[in-house]
Each structure stands twice: as structure tokens, then as C-alpha cells.
Write a protein that holds these residues in place. Structure first.
Motif, mmCIF file in Angstrom:
data_model
loop_
_atom_site.group_PDB
_atom_site.id
_atom_site.type_symbol
_atom_site.label_atom_id
_atom_site.label_comp_id
_atom_site.label_asym_id
_atom_site.label_seq_id
_atom_site.Cartn_x
_atom_site.Cartn_y
_atom_site.Cartn_z
ATOM 1 N N UNK A 157 0.840 -1.188 0.000
ATOM 2 C CA UNK A 157 0.000 0.000 0.000
ATOM 3 C C UNK A 157 0.879 1.244 0.000
ATOM 4 N N UNK A 158 0.350 2.310 -0.607
ATOM 5 C CA UNK A 158 1.063 3.574 -0.718
ATOM 6 C C UNK A 158 0.182 4.695 -0.164
ATOM 7 N N UNK A 159 0.783 5.725 0.437
ATOM 8 C CA UNK A 159 -0.012 6.841 0.959
ATOM 9 C C UNK A 159 -0.833 7.504 -0.137
ATOM 10 N N UNK A 160 -2.114 7.717 0.138
ATOM 11 C CA UNK A 160 -3.000 8.298 -0.869
ATOM 12 C C UNK A 160 -2.533 9.699 -1.274
ATOM 13 N N UNK A 161 -2.041 10.482 -0.326
ATOM 14 C CA UNK A 161 -1.560 11.820 -0.633
ATOM 15 C C UNK A 161 -0.387 11.769 -1.602
ATOM 16 N N UNK A 162 0.500 10.804 -1.404
ATOM 17 C CA UNK A 162 1.654 10.652 -2.288
ATOM 18 C C UNK A 162 1.221 10.285 -3.698
ATOM 19 N N UNK A 163 0.304 9.329 -3.797
ATOM 20 C CA UNK A 163 -0.153 8.877 -5.108
ATOM 21 C C UNK A 163 -0.832 10.015 -5.857
ATOM 22 N N UNK A 164 -1.671 10.785 -5.153
ATOM 23 C CA UNK A 164 -2.382 11.885 -5.811
ATOM 24 C C UNK A 164 -1.402 12.965 -6.274
ATOM 25 N N UNK A 165 -0.376 13.241 -5.465
ATOM 26 C CA UNK A 165 0.599 14.260 -5.855
ATOM 27 C C UNK A 165 1.386 13.824 -7.082
ATOM 28 N N UNK A 166 1.812 12.576 -7.120
ATOM 29 C CA UNK A 166 2.552 12.074 -8.289
ATOM 30 C C UNK A 166 1.656 12.069 -9.511
ATOM 31 N N UNK A 167 0.409 11.668 -9.342
ATOM 32 C CA UNK A 167 -0.533 11.658 -10.468
ATOM 33 C C UNK A 167 -0.723 13.065 -11.024
ATOM 34 N N UNK A 168 -0.833 14.077 -10.127
ATOM 35 C CA UNK A 168 -1.015 15.456 -10.583
ATOM 36 C C UNK A 168 0.229 15.960 -11.300
ATOM 37 N N UNK A 169 1.418 15.639 -10.774
ATOM 38 C CA UNK A 169 2.652 16.041 -11.443
ATOM 39 C C UNK A 169 2.790 15.351 -12.790
ATOM 40 N N UNK A 170 2.409 14.085 -12.857
ATOM 41 C CA UNK A 170 2.421 13.342 -14.125
ATOM 42 C C UNK A 170 1.513 14.012 -15.147
ATOM 43 N N UNK A 171 0.314 14.385 -14.734
ATOM 44 C CA UNK A 171 -0.611 15.035 -15.660
ATOM 45 C C UNK A 171 -0.058 16.363 -16.151
ATOM 46 N N UNK A 172 0.587 17.128 -15.273
ATOM 47 C CA UNK A 172 1.153 18.400 -15.676
ATOM 48 C C UNK A 172 2.289 18.208 -16.672
ATOM 49 N N UNK A 173 3.112 17.207 -16.446
ATOM 50 C CA UNK A 173 4.199 16.935 -17.391
ATOM 51 C C UNK A 173 3.654 16.594 -18.772
ATOM 52 N N UNK A 174 2.600 15.792 -18.828
ATOM 53 C CA UNK A 174 1.995 15.446 -20.117
ATOM 54 C C UNK A 174 1.359 16.664 -20.787
ATOM 55 N N UNK A 175 0.712 17.521 -19.993
ATOM 56 C CA UNK A 175 0.118 18.717 -20.586
ATOM 57 C C UNK A 175 1.185 19.620 -21.198
ATOM 58 N N UNK A 176 2.303 19.775 -20.464
ATOM 59 C CA UNK A 176 3.387 20.583 -21.013
ATOM 60 C C UNK A 176 3.897 20.000 -22.324
ATOM 61 N N UNK A 177 3.988 18.682 -22.380
ATOM 62 C CA UNK A 177 4.469 18.034 -23.600
ATOM 63 C C UNK A 177 3.505 18.272 -24.764
ATOM 64 N N UNK A 178 2.211 18.139 -24.465
ATOM 65 C CA UNK A 178 1.215 18.333 -25.525
ATOM 66 C C UNK A 178 1.228 19.762 -26.054
ATOM 67 N N UNK A 179 1.438 20.729 -25.154
ATOM 68 C CA UNK A 179 1.346 22.129 -25.554
ATOM 69 C C UNK A 179 2.642 22.628 -26.208
ATOM 70 N N UNK A 180 3.795 22.211 -25.695
ATOM 71 C CA UNK A 180 5.041 22.841 -26.097
ATOM 72 C C UNK A 180 6.007 21.941 -26.859
ATOM 73 N N UNK A 181 5.934 20.630 -26.696
ATOM 74 C CA UNK A 181 7.033 19.773 -27.170
ATOM 75 C C UNK A 181 7.020 19.524 -28.673
ATOM 76 N N UNK A 182 5.851 19.642 -29.318
ATOM 77 C CA UNK A 182 5.734 19.301 -30.742
ATOM 78 C C UNK A 182 6.237 17.882 -30.990
#
Length: 394
Positions: free
Chosen positions: A298-323
Motif C-alpha cells: 500500500x502507498x499513501x494516498x496523498x503521495x499517489x495523488x501528488x505524483x498523479x497530478x505532477x504526471x498530468x502536468x508533465x503530459x500537458x506541457x508536452x502536448x502544448x510545447x514539445x511538438x
């Protein structure tokens, strides 16, 4: 709500008023004690114009009830205090009225009756525990009774105007009675305001709880149910997706029982990460490396949610800027460790050239991971693409 809870709520709802009543009750009791000590010579002289029973009875009744009012303020029940205050208030006009019964009509005293010195003190007791109208009626009756008694017992001696005497005594007593009534009324207003505020806060909390519950349900539907359906549509039935679907069903059951998870199992963690990725890019290539992971980990729910949010932000940056033409996410779960890697083959960027007002990388990725105990974020970027590594170790 049981009786004990009702009493506790009631006491809290009238705390300010009750406290003021106790303070004024002790003030009135102290006043009775001071007047008793000051009036001892007058009390002894007044006993000469009435039968022997009236003076000791009056002293015992009038001053005794005043002392009892002060003593009652230490009782936990405000009802007992109100009764004691009412008795003290009524004792004064009753004994003033009985003076007329006791007086023989033939013996006179130029100084008058000792009761005429402090009718306002009994009126203060009335103002403390009664509403304004009966309190002012009590004051008026008490003042008139003792001033008429004074006028009668001074008859052979030079006397002042009875109307002026009554008017002056009324004005003098009114100042203190009005101040007491105003203070008690302020306490009631404060208690009503506090009670209203508590009620409003309770309603707001209930509304917030309903909104949080609705958001939990919406998030579950969006992040897990829809994610599972989309994954099945693209990849078909796989063991990993089957576990994700079972985890989603368990979360739906949690909503009906009101359970709030503080930890996520390995399957639930993967579901959260996959959901965050597919929410940004439905066609994302999501790879899982589980290795020798125990299914009971088991993993702390707060940790999982924070990593998931950072993961989503990284993907959004890639979609918008990376071409980029390709991007992928890989997740590696191990005992007490989480690692997520986001990669693309885009044009990359110079970390030093990012303007200060662009907070996506600094706050939403690096800052979010720094706030996690054991969290880390590494970003590597070149003309060949960008790699974002998110990690957590217990």
C-alpha cells in the motif's frame, strides 16, 4: 440528541447572558451587604415606630434574599439563579407594603424608613432576571411605596414635595436599571449572534460535505470508471485492467459506506496514475513495471495523488510545447518505492530560459514533489526530447 447533549448545547447558546446574570447577581449581593452595614443605626431607630416583629423579619427577608441571590450565582443551573433573583426582587416591595400594616399610625420619625435608601438595589435584581417592562414596573412600585411611607412617618416634621422625592428616586434608580437591562440585552444579542453563526457554519459545513461527496463521485467516474472503459476499448481485457476495474468497483462501494481511503493498494495506485495520464492524452502509451511487487503493498494516498497530478502536468506541457510525435509514461512500483517516467521526442527546452511567471514546471511538478516527504523530480531536456522522472521513497 440525548438530554445531556441538549443541556450542553443550551448552555453554550446562552453563555454570555448567563455569565452576565451571575456577575450582576454577585454585584447585587455585595450591595446588600454594604447597605446592611451602613444602615445598622437606621435599622435600630426604625424599629421604634413599628412592632418588634417587623424589623427583624424585614432585615432577614430583604437582606437574606439578596445574599441568597448572590450565593445562587455559583449554582450550575441558570434557572435556580433566576428564581433566587426573582425572590430577592419581590421581597423588597412585599416588606415595604407590610410596613403599612405594621405601622401604628401614631409614632413618627423625621429620618424616615431605612427601606427608602435602597429601592434601586432590589430593582437591579429584577432587571437582572426579568424583562424590561416588569423590571421598570417593579422599580416604580418599590420607589412609590417607600417614598409614601417616608412621607407618612415624617408627617409632623417639615417635609419635602412628595412628587419631587418620587421623581428624583425614580431617575436615580432608572440609570442603574437601564444599564443593567442594556448589558443583559447585549448578552442575549451576542448569544443569538453566536448561535446563528454556529447554525450558518453547520449548514455551510453540510453543504461543503455534500459538494465534496459530489466531487468525489465525479472524480471517481471520470478518473477511474471512464479510464477503465477507455483502456478496455483500446487494449481489450488484460489482467492489469481487470485489477483496475475491481479497484474501481471497490471505490464505488466506499462511496456508499462513507469510507475515505488514506492509502492505495498497488492496483489502486496504478489506476490513479493511468487515469491521470489518459485524462490528458487518451492515446498515451502507459507501461507498468511491477517487478517483485507484493499485491498487498500500500502507498499513501496523498503521495499517489501528488505524483498523479505532477504526471498530468508533465503530459500537458508536452502536448502544448514539445511538438512531439511520440510520448509515453512508464510506472514502476516496488516495496516502499514509486517511480514514474514521462518521455517525449519533442524539441525540448532550456530549463534556464523558462520565464519566471511560467509555474508549470517550478510549482506543479518540482514544487509539488518537493512537498512530499521522500519525493523527487528530475527533468532532462534536449533537442532529442524531454524526460521527466518522478520518484518517491518511503
Amino acid at each position: 440528541m440525548n438530554n445531556e447533549q441538549q443541556v450542553s448545547t443550551t448552555d453554550a447558546a446562552h453563555h454570555s447572558t448567563d455569565r452576565l446574570i451571575r456577575i450582576f447577581g454577585r454585584f447585587v449581593g455585595t450591595g446588600y451587604l454594604i447597605y446592611l452595614l451602613l444602615l445598622i443605626p437606621d435599622i435600630a431607630r426604625s424599629s421604634e415606630v413599628v412592632p418588634g416583629w417587623w424589623t427583624p423579619v424585614t432585615v432577614a427577608v430583604v437582606f437574606g434574599t439578596g445574599f441568597a441571590f448572590a450565593a445562587s450565582t455559583f449554582h450550575p443551573s441558570i434557572g435556580v439563579i433566576r428564581i433566587a433573583g426573582s425572590v430577592a426582587a419581590l421581597a423588597f416591595p412585599i416588606m415595604a407594603l407590610l410596613w403599612w400594616v405594621a405601622w401604628d399610625g401614631e409614632t413618627f420619625d423625621q429620618a424616615g424608613t431605612f427601606l427608602s435608601v435602597f429601592p434601586g438595589l432590589a430593582a437591579l435584581a429584577a432587571a437582572t432576571v426579568w424583562h424590561p417592562v416588569p423590571a421598570f414596573i417593579h422599580m416604580s412600585v418599590s420607589v412609590v411605596l417607600v417614598q409614601l411611607a417616608n412621607q407618612a412617618v415624617r408627617e409632623p416634621f417639615p417635609r419635602s414635595n412628595i412628587i419631587a422625592e418620587i421623581f428624583f428616586a425614580m431617575m436615580f434608580c432608572t440609570v442603574f436599571v437601564a444599564a443593567t437591562l442594556a448589558a443583559v440585552r447585549t448578552g442575549r444579542i451576542l448569544d443569538a449572534t453566536i448561535s446563528t453563526t454556529h447554525d450558518d457554519a453547520a449548514r455551510a459545513a453540510a453543504a461543503t460535505a455534500r459538494e465534496v461527496e459530489r466531487e468525489r463521485f465525479d472524480a471517481l467516474i471520470h478518473d477511474e470508471v471512464m479510464s477503465s472503459l477507455l483502456a478496455v476499448a483500446r487494449h481489450g481485457r488484460t489482467p492489469s485492467l481487470a485489477r483496475q476495474a475491481r479497484s474501481t468497483l471497490l471505490h464505488l462501494d466506499d462511496l456508499t459506506t462513507g469510507t475515505v481511503s488514506e492509502t492505495f493498494s498497488a492496483d489502486e495506485t496504478l489506476a490513479q496514475l493511468r487515469s491521470a495520464a489518459t485524462t490528458v492524452d487518451e492515446s498515451i502509451d502507459f507501461t507498468v513495471h511491477e517487478g517483485a511487487l507484493e499485491r498487498t503493498e500500500h502507498y499513501p494516498a496523498e503521495t499517489v495523488r501528488a505524483i498523479a497530478a505532477a504526471l498530468a502536468e508533465a503530459l500537458r506541457n508536452s502536448l502544448i510545447h514539445a511538438q512531439a510525435s511520440e510520448r509515453s509514461v512508464s510506472a514502476r512500483l516496488a516495496p516502499s518505492t514509486l517511480q514514474v517516467t514521462v518521455q517525449d521526442n519533442g524539441i525540448g527546452f532550456d530549463r534556464r530560459s523558462v520565464p519566471p511567471h511560467r509555474l508549470g514546471v517550478a510549482v506543479s511538478i518540482e514544487g509539488r514533489m518537493r512537498q512530499l516527504d521522500g519525493g523527487s523530480a528530475e527533468i532532462e531536456s534536449s533537442t532529442a526530447g524531454t524526460t521527466v522522472r518522478l520518484g518517491w521513497k518511503r
